[in-house]
Write a protein that holds these residues in place. Structure first.
Motif, PDB file in Angstrom:
ATOM      1  N   ALA A 140       1.115  -1.327   0.033  1.00 35.89           N
ATOM      2  CA  ALA A 140       0.113  -0.447   0.191  1.00 35.89           C
ATOM      3  C   ALA A 140       0.546   1.331  -0.308  1.00 35.89           C
ATOM      4  CB  ALA A 140      -0.863   0.275   0.899  1.00 35.89           C
ATOM      5  N   ARG A 141       1.616   1.256   0.803  1.00 34.15           N
ATOM      6  CA  ARG A 141       2.949   2.629   0.976  1.00 34.15           C
ATOM      7  C   ARG A 141       3.264   2.792  -0.360  1.00 34.15           C
ATOM      8  NH1 ARG A 141       6.819   1.127   5.672  1.00 34.15           N
ATOM      9  NH2 ARG A 141       7.673   1.934   4.151  1.00 34.15           N
ATOM     10  N   ARG A 142       3.953   1.240  -1.200  1.00 31.54           N
ATOM     11  CA  ARG A 142       4.777   1.327  -2.416  1.00 31.54           C
ATOM     12  C   ARG A 142       3.637   2.365  -3.931  1.00 31.54           C
ATOM     13  NH1 ARG A 142       5.364  -3.385  -2.865  1.00 31.54           N
ATOM     14  NH2 ARG A 142       6.987  -3.489  -1.333  1.00 31.54           N
ATOM     15  N   GLN A 143       2.048   1.421  -3.510  1.00 32.30           N
ATOM     16  CA  GLN A 143       1.405   2.375  -4.391  1.00 32.30           C
ATOM     17  C   GLN A 143       1.347   3.588  -4.423  1.00 32.30           C
ATOM     18  OE1 GLN A 143      -1.913  -0.785  -4.956  1.00 32.30           O
ATOM     19  NE2 GLN A 143      -0.431  -2.259  -5.818  1.00 32.30           N
ATOM     20  N   ARG A 145       3.072   5.919  -2.730  1.00 33.20           N
ATOM     21  CA  ARG A 145       4.215   6.346  -3.090  1.00 33.20           C
ATOM     22  C   ARG A 145       4.033   7.521  -4.289  1.00 33.20           C
ATOM     23  NH1 ARG A 145       8.190   3.531  -0.950  1.00 33.20           N
ATOM     24  NH2 ARG A 145       7.464   3.485   1.373  1.00 33.20           N
ATOM     25  N   GLY A 146       3.658   6.187  -5.199  1.00 36.09           N
ATOM     26  CA  GLY A 146       3.763   6.288  -6.129  1.00 36.09           C
ATOM     27  C   GLY A 146       2.809   7.844  -7.063  1.00 36.09           C
ATOM     28  N   ARG A 147       2.247   7.373  -6.164  1.00 34.13           N
ATOM     29  CA  ARG A 147       1.231   8.595  -6.246  1.00 34.13           C
ATOM     30  C   ARG A 147       0.894   9.395  -5.376  1.00 34.13           C
ATOM     31  NH1 ARG A 147      -3.605   4.884  -8.540  1.00 34.13           N
ATOM     32  NH2 ARG A 147      -2.485   4.029  -7.386  1.00 34.13           N
ATOM     33  N   ARG A 148       1.720   9.982  -4.700  1.00 33.76           N
ATOM     34  CA  ARG A 148       1.128  10.958  -3.350  1.00 33.76           C
ATOM     35  C   ARG A 148       0.416  11.921  -3.878  1.00 33.76           C
ATOM     36  NH1 ARG A 148       7.033  11.694  -1.882  1.00 33.76           N
ATOM     37  NH2 ARG A 148       6.404   9.164  -0.427  1.00 33.76           N
ATOM     38  N   GLY A 149       0.224  12.704  -5.030  1.00 28.37           N
ATOM     39  CA  GLY A 149      -0.480  14.259  -4.516  1.00 28.37           C
ATOM     40  C   GLY A 149      -2.023  13.586  -4.572  1.00 28.37           C
ATOM     41  N   LEU A 150      -1.988  12.425  -5.865  1.00 25.92           N
ATOM     42  CA  LEU A 150      -3.414  11.757  -5.776  1.00 25.92           C
ATOM     43  C   LEU A 150      -3.993  11.333  -4.142  1.00 25.92           C
ATOM     44  CD1 LEU A 150      -6.250  11.031  -7.300  1.00 25.92           C
ATOM     45  CD2 LEU A 150      -4.921   8.827  -7.851  1.00 25.92           C
ATOM     46  N   ALA A 151      -2.909  10.862  -3.540  1.00 32.47           N
ATOM     47  CA  ALA A 151      -3.054  10.016  -1.960  1.00 32.47           C
ATOM     48  C   ALA A 151      -3.711  11.387  -0.948  1.00 32.47           C
ATOM     49  CB  ALA A 151      -2.455   9.585  -1.738  1.00 32.47           C
ATOM     50  N   LEU A 152      -2.757  12.260  -1.600  1.00 27.82           N
ATOM     51  CA  LEU A 152      -2.824  13.475  -0.188  1.00 27.82           C
ATOM     52  C   LEU A 152      -4.181  13.767  -0.676  1.00 27.82           C
ATOM     53  CD1 LEU A 152       0.941  15.223   0.300  1.00 27.82           C
ATOM     54  CD2 LEU A 152       0.069  13.405   2.019  1.00 27.82           C
ATOM     55  N   GLY A 153      -4.695  14.009  -1.545  1.00 27.19           N
ATOM     56  CA  GLY A 153      -5.473  14.712  -1.808  1.00 27.19           C
ATOM     57  C   GLY A 153      -7.208  13.979  -1.436  1.00 27.19           C
TER      58      GLY A 153
END
Length: 182
Positions: A140-143, A145-153
């Motif tokens: 989950a962290r790896r996935q 991390r690759g889409r950090r902006g999407l995850a933070l949004g």
């Protein structure tokens, strides 16, 4: 004059503590005598949210098959994964805690706490669909991390939903669906 400065400092400190995203939920939970929901405390809710993620996965991506784990593996895996997550969350929070007590730099601590909270919520809610696929916390962290902006949004959106009375009632299922589609 000194008393006025002291009162202002105490008021600013109390405001910072009350508005701190890491402490406020704990206080609310203590006020109502609530506990954090984990798989061992609320297996029915955990399973319902896992099934919700599974149904959304099947509808959105029919080519992906959900691989259920045997119950004995899940009973061993779940507490270990929760402990690993807790350790990660604590390690991630330590620099923010240090920053929050440094005069001058502590002004940006609430913003960093909000980013921290958004990241944590994204990780938490992505666990349901990834857990259905048999993936762990490191995946989950790896996935994400690759889409950090999407995850933070996504995490910021979930955090905002939980702050709005009425909307917070549908925040959890909506977040599971959003994490599955993410």
């Amino acid at each position: 004059m000194k008393r006025k400065i002291l009162n202002s400092a105490v008021l600013a400190g109390l405001t910072g503590v009350v508005l701190n995203p890491a402490l406020s939920p704990r206080w609310v939970m203590r006020l109502y005598g609530a506990r954090r929901l984990t798989p061992d405390l609320a297996p029915a809710l955990w399973r319902v949210l896992g099934l919700l993620a599974e149904r959304v996965q099947k509808r959105h991506r029919p080519d992906i098959s959900v691989r259920p784990l045997p119950i004995w593996r899940e009973l061993v895996r779940a507490p270990l994964m929760e402990l690993r997550k807790l350790g990660y969350f604590i390690l991630l929070a330590l620099p923010v805690l240090v920053l929050a007590v440094i005069p001058g730099l502590n002004v940006i601590a609430p913003l960093i706490w909000a980013v921290y909270g958004a990241w944590i919520l994204a990780l938490e809610y992505c666990e349901y669909p990834l857990g259905n696929d048999g993936l762990g916390f490191a995946d989950a962290r790896r996935q994400l991390r690759g889409r950090r902006g999407l995850a933070l949004g996504f995490g910021a959106g979930v955090m905002t939903m939980t702050l709005i009375p009425g909307l917070n009632l549908v925040a959890m299922p909506a977040a599971v669906i959003g994490a599955t589609l993410m």
